[in-house]
Design an enzyme around this catalytic site. Structure first.
Site, mmCIF file in Angstrom:
data_model
loop_
_atom_site.group_PDB
_atom_site.id
_atom_site.type_symbol
_atom_site.label_atom_id
_atom_site.label_comp_id
_atom_site.label_asym_id
_atom_site.label_seq_id
_atom_site.Cartn_x
_atom_site.Cartn_y
_atom_site.Cartn_z
ATOM 1 N N CYS A 1 48.781 7.249 9.456
ATOM 2 C CA CYS A 1 50.104 7.553 8.895
ATOM 3 C C CYS A 1 50.104 8.809 8.041
ATOM 4 C CB CYS A 1 50.610 6.374 8.067
ATOM 5 S SG CYS A 1 50.756 4.863 9.009
ATOM 6 N N HIS B 1 59.580 5.523 11.426
ATOM 7 C CA HIS B 1 58.199 5.910 11.118
ATOM 8 C C HIS B 1 57.399 6.235 12.380
ATOM 9 C CE1 HIS B 1 54.409 6.343 9.271
ATOM 10 N NE2 HIS B 1 54.025 5.095 9.252
#
Lengths: 381, 381
Positions: free
Chosen positions: A81, A325
């Site tokens: 991430c 995301h």
């Protein structure tokens, strides 16, 4: 080290777009950033491109070939991430140290077309993960611990989802633009008690791009540069080795260094974009980043301090929860959001008069419950 | 920029080892490099790790956790076959610019366990690739063109495989340790006329690791440092746009810069490790790197100049053809090989008295027939 500024940003819509390729998404974001900056593709001298969820080689080069960025140094990078933060840092460092004057940081992800889609992600040697300690399970354990230690309530966590979806409803690039009530969040499907569905970020596709430039050349391109005041990238180690899993273990290893580089403290921040993969991530990051003392994240929520209009708005974009995301894109997307605010360009969700903002992403998990990478940037106008 | 030296190297055997995980392979290589250098894992300050053929996040961090390398800056990188060169360059740059003193470059690949195993690799938007212009087909087209333009014979290319397998037979880390006659190479299965099986590098598993150190600290660890005299990483553009596909288009964009940085020319090299994915790659690289004039690669082979004992040995390791080619590991593996020679440690395949050597890898293909990345390093003792 030279001063470096963001002089252009661009991104795609975030959402589920399985019909779009990585190259298609990336190309749109890069073209938007080039246009925003006024930089010709021929003047880009270095590129870092982040991607995680596909086996694809030389994605930077392939996207570059579509827009006329060729014959330069290119790194394709991955840090889960925090991949986008990693790409941004790579370009920043290459310019700050004087090797290049202008560079491109790019994050691209298509979760819906990944061979991992629908699968819990765990590495071959990650025993805890193989045994079921998935990301939501880990989040739930940390929520429970925070509740037991500090009296935090499920409603505190759920209110973060309400807030971020309120923000996301104002963001044309957001995957969701829909408000939810506290009851809707609490009553959505249980994923890992007490974590409900609407407290988990979605799977997303999208891309974001940023053009960085050395101080000496900034005035050629923009009268509204956004300066990089701090850049920290670390692999902060393992929750498994921590005494307290309610914290992210970022404090000593990343955030202090970032504040020191920038010469600011949490009280100087006008807003924050942070890694709210689950509602609890946002809450513990309030404490880790020093927005409030340890254990008082719930109180910060009760006070409405982190909502737009509050003392220290967090995730005015809607965050990962509402904006979406696409893993490697999010770190770059945060820079786009901050840049728009510092240039006073985002309309309804604008943080008025914002001058200093912080972007934070953390990524990966190793040995089950350890974050493997953390990227923090502080930007100023 | 500070001077930077290689102070330790380590690698696994290369070969088909589907029972071994990426983490297992990487850990072995890192432990070997740490041991060779005498550096404690706690003193590693930055790590770049290259991998391509798996969707795995934060591989550097996971391997680091096994050997005690934590709480530092880590980049996971990909640049196809040049991934290892990219990792090496990243660490070199971080040390040369003064951010860190000691770092780890790592390349890990397990081709046999990749979901790509047995599939032609082509990107979703690579139309030429989708239509069948695979890597061997591209190599064959370039061979044909070289033959037509310069009178090069199939035997010239085949002799490169004979030579590199002669070298590989002396290398305990090589995937193959078997000599072949010219007839055996020419008569092996036809892959893409005139390219036969034994002229193609194998699919391989393996890992290689290198420890780099700033000049100021070198003497603490070794009396035989190997200095990085040049580092160039570029994405050199597209053969499709070249006038002449017999060349790799590296000359103007990478190799001149490398020679300039190091203050040497091809005549100063004692040996070369280069990217012989197919026999023709080695031949055209003779010409690109300036080991001989354009068109005279065949003559260089006839003279035996590039064999061990010749004027300018190429691939004393056995190269990708005999050593094997775990994509992202090869660029780092070349640095190991060069280091051992410059320290006079490789026994039967030693290039006697070697002082200056060049490592070159190129990787990827975009729009069908363009190399997407090229990494060149020149090392000196």
């Amino acid at each position: 080290m030279r001063k470096v500024a963001v002089i252009g940003v661009g991104m795609t819509m975030f959402g589920k777009m399985p019909e779009r390729s990585l190259v298609d998404l990336g190309t749109e974001a890069v073209r938007a950033a080039l246009k925003d900056s006024g930089v010709s593709p021929k003047n880009i001298q270095v590129c870092y491109c982040a991607n995680y969820a596909h086996i694809v080689w030389c994605l930077a080069q392939e996207i570059g070939s579509k827009v006329g960025i060729t014959n330069i140094e290119m790194f394709n990078v991955e840090n889960a991430c925090a991949g986008g933060s990693t790409a941004f840092r790579g370009v920043w460092y290459a310019i700050a140290t004087g090797m290049y004057d202008i560079g491109l940081a790019l994050g691209v992800e298509s979760m819906t077309t990944s061979s991992l889609a629908g699968r819990a992600i765990t590495s071959e040697t990650d025993l805890d993960g193989q045994l079921g300690l998935s990301m939501p399970a880990r989040a739930a354990l940390r929520m429970k611990r925070h509740m037991a230690k500090y009296g935090t309530k499920p409603e505190h966590f759920a209110q973060i989802a309400v807030k971020n979806h309120d923000h996301g409803a104002l963001n044309p690039y957001a995957q969701y633009k829909k408000r939810f009530t506290l009851e809707e969040v609490l009553n959505s499907r249980m994923i890992a008690e007490p974590l409900t569905l609407y407290q988990c970020c979605p799977n997303s596709d999208g891309a974001a791009a940023v053009i960085l430039c050395a101080e000496e050349k900034v005035s050629q391109y923009t009268s509204k540069p956004v300066w990089v005041a701090a850049s920290v990238l670390k692999s902060p180690g393992y929750l498994a080795l921590q005494e307290d899993i309610t914290l992210a273990n970022l404090t000593e290893q990343c955030i202090h260094e970032a504040y020191e580089q920038a010469g600011v403290g949490p009280e100087d921040l006008d807003f924050v974009e942070l890694h709210d993969a689950f509602t609890n991530s946002e809450l513990y990051l309030y404490e880790e980043l020093g927005l409030c003392p340890a254990g008082e994240g719930g109180r910060l929520i009760d006070e409405g301090a982190t909502a737009l209009g509050g003392r220290i708005p967090v995730n005015p974009s809607g965050g990962l929860l509402a904006q979406g995301h696409p893993l490697s894109a999010s770190g770059v997307r945060q820079i786009c959001e901050i840049t728009w605010h510092l240039r006073d360009e985002v309309g309804a969700r604008q943080v008025p008069g914002a001058k200093v903002a912080l972007a934070q992403m953390e990524g990966g998990m190793v040995i089950g419950i350890g974050s493997a990478s953390c990227g923090i940037h502080i930007l100023t106008r």
